[in-house]
Write an enzyme that holds these catalytic residues in place. Sequence first.
Site, PDB file in Angstrom:
ATOM      1  N   GLU A 270       0.839  -1.195   0.000  1.00 37.49           N
ATOM      2  CA  GLU A 270       0.000   0.000   0.000  1.00 37.49           C
ATOM      3  C   GLU A 270       0.876   1.248   0.000  1.00 37.49           C
ATOM      4  O   GLU A 270       1.770   1.393   0.816  1.00 37.49           O
ATOM      5  CB  GLU A 270      -0.946   0.000   1.199  1.00 37.49           C
ATOM      6  CG  GLU A 270      -1.931  -1.163   1.200  1.00 37.49           C
ATOM      7  CD  GLU A 270      -2.909  -1.138   0.018  1.00 37.49           C
ATOM      8  OE1 GLU A 270      -2.983  -0.115  -0.677  1.00 37.49           O
ATOM      9  OE2 GLU A 270      -3.587  -2.167  -0.196  1.00 37.49           O
TER      10      GLU A 270
ATOM     11  N   CYS B 129      -8.036  -1.713   7.977  1.00 37.98           N
ATOM     12  CA  CYS B 129      -6.642  -1.776   7.503  1.00 37.98           C
ATOM     13  C   CYS B 129      -6.102  -0.375   7.194  1.00 37.98           C
ATOM     14  O   CYS B 129      -5.001  -0.018   7.625  1.00 37.98           O
ATOM     15  CB  CYS B 129      -6.537  -2.677   6.274  1.00 37.98           C
ATOM     16  SG  CYS B 129      -6.690  -4.422   6.688  1.00 37.98           S
TER      17      CYS B 129
ATOM     18  N   HIS C  18      -1.427  -5.685   1.932  1.00 37.86           N
ATOM     19  CA  HIS C  18      -2.668  -6.448   1.876  1.00 37.86           C
ATOM     20  C   HIS C  18      -2.385  -7.803   1.230  1.00 37.86           C
ATOM     21  O   HIS C  18      -1.631  -7.881   0.241  1.00 37.86           O
ATOM     22  CB  HIS C  18      -3.723  -5.709   1.046  1.00 37.86           C
ATOM     23  CG  HIS C  18      -4.706  -4.944   1.875  1.00 37.86           C
ATOM     24  ND1 HIS C  18      -4.948  -3.604   1.703  1.00 37.86           N
ATOM     25  CD2 HIS C  18      -5.530  -5.340   2.898  1.00 37.86           C
ATOM     26  CE1 HIS C  18      -5.870  -3.206   2.571  1.00 37.86           C
ATOM     27  NE2 HIS C  18      -6.232  -4.240   3.316  1.00 37.86           N
TER      28      HIS C  18
ATOM     29  N   ARG D 116     -18.088  -0.288   5.627  1.00 38.71           N
ATOM     30  CA  ARG D 116     -19.224  -0.897   4.926  1.00 38.71           C
ATOM     31  C   ARG D 116     -19.898  -1.944   5.810  1.00 38.71           C
ATOM     32  O   ARG D 116     -21.030  -2.338   5.602  1.00 38.71           O
ATOM     33  CB  ARG D 116     -18.745  -1.521   3.622  1.00 38.71           C
ATOM     34  CG  ARG D 116     -19.842  -1.640   2.600  1.00 38.71           C
ATOM     35  CD  ARG D 116     -19.297  -1.765   1.222  1.00 38.71           C
ATOM     36  NE  ARG D 116     -18.362  -2.879   1.082  1.00 38.71           N
ATOM     37  CZ  ARG D 116     -17.750  -3.189  -0.031  1.00 38.71           C
ATOM     38  NH1 ARG D 116     -17.955  -2.457  -1.098  1.00 38.71           N
ATOM     39  NH2 ARG D 116     -16.935  -4.201  -0.104  1.00 38.71           N
TER      40      ARG D 116
HETATM   41  N1  PCA Z   1      -8.705  -6.660   6.452  1.00 37.92           N
HETATM   42  C1  PCA Z   1      -9.618  -5.568   6.697  1.00 37.92           C
HETATM   43  C2  PCA Z   1      -9.506  -5.293   8.158  1.00 37.92           C
HETATM   44  C3  PCA Z   1      -8.820  -6.452   8.763  1.00 37.92           C
HETATM   45  C4  PCA Z   1      -8.286  -7.203   7.619  1.00 37.92           C
HETATM   46  O1  PCA Z   1      -7.533  -8.190   7.708  1.00 37.92           O
HETATM   47  C5  PCA Z   1      -9.349  -4.372   5.790  1.00 37.92           C
HETATM   48  O2  PCA Z   1      -8.825  -4.550   4.667  1.00 37.92           O
HETATM   49  O3  PCA Z   1      -9.644  -3.251   6.157  1.00 37.92           O
END
Ligand code: PCA
Length: 263
Positions: free
Chosen positions: A128, A191, A215, A138
């Site tokens: 990211e 996240c 991610h 959401r």
């Molecule tokens: N993914 C979520 C929150 C926790 C996770 O593992 C996100 O992408 O915000």
Amino acid sequence: MLRRRSKTAKVHRHETPGPQARSRRRARPEAPVPPQLRVRADPLAGGALEDVVLVTGFEPFGGERTNPSWEVCTRLPRAIAGLRVETRRVPCEFRRAIEVAAAAIEGLRPRLVVCLGLAGGRAHLCLERVAINVDDARAADNAGAAPVDEPIAPHGPPAYFATLPVKAAAAAMRAAGVPAEVSNSAGTYVCNHLMYGVLHFIAASGHGARAGFIHVPYAEEQVLDKPGTPAMSVATMARGVEAAIAAAATHAVDLKITEGTLD
Ligand code: PCA
């Protein structure tokens, strides 16, 4: 960014960040930024950083039984590129996730902070690039909170860029045979909230660690009931995260290669 590199920074690619590399990252007191956004002149004022990388993963959320971001943490080696690996499991809760990560940063004084989270539906590991100062949930988090259009830090900047070399890390992951790309949105859920919170905490406290967010896709067992949905094995994800950490530990400056998108 709020901090600028000195002119000499460019000639020192590929070196291991040492005391000199850290000093290049100091804020210039004369930099034209509002006083409340200035980071401390000496990021090491609170004490030296340790040769530690803090890696966080999330607990399961959204009805899933596992979260591969935490499963990856359990598979990392004890040390990567000379940095001791410390892992922490963070709750999928607005605010609380930042508190847990910030407490770990204060306690461990890591040189690097790499937060991991699940982005179900993505096919690649995503470095990211940016976190934005907004929560727009959401679905409720694991504590039942679902903030809509609320700032994460009311007086914070609109966004923070990752201070990890996202392009060097993505390139290193691909060189290790792991699908990886730079992403320009970490979403608006927990996240993004954690990434923004960690970068804000580090900037505001003058801690000096470099930090970012990766991610990960669904693990294979999570898509057995989701036809057409991309997945990756946790072992492959762990290999990619290890390569990203090694790249971050050895690149004080990011690579100047394009990872841009048209949309
Ligand atoms: N993914 C979520 C929150 C926790 C996770 O593992 C996100 O992408 O915000």
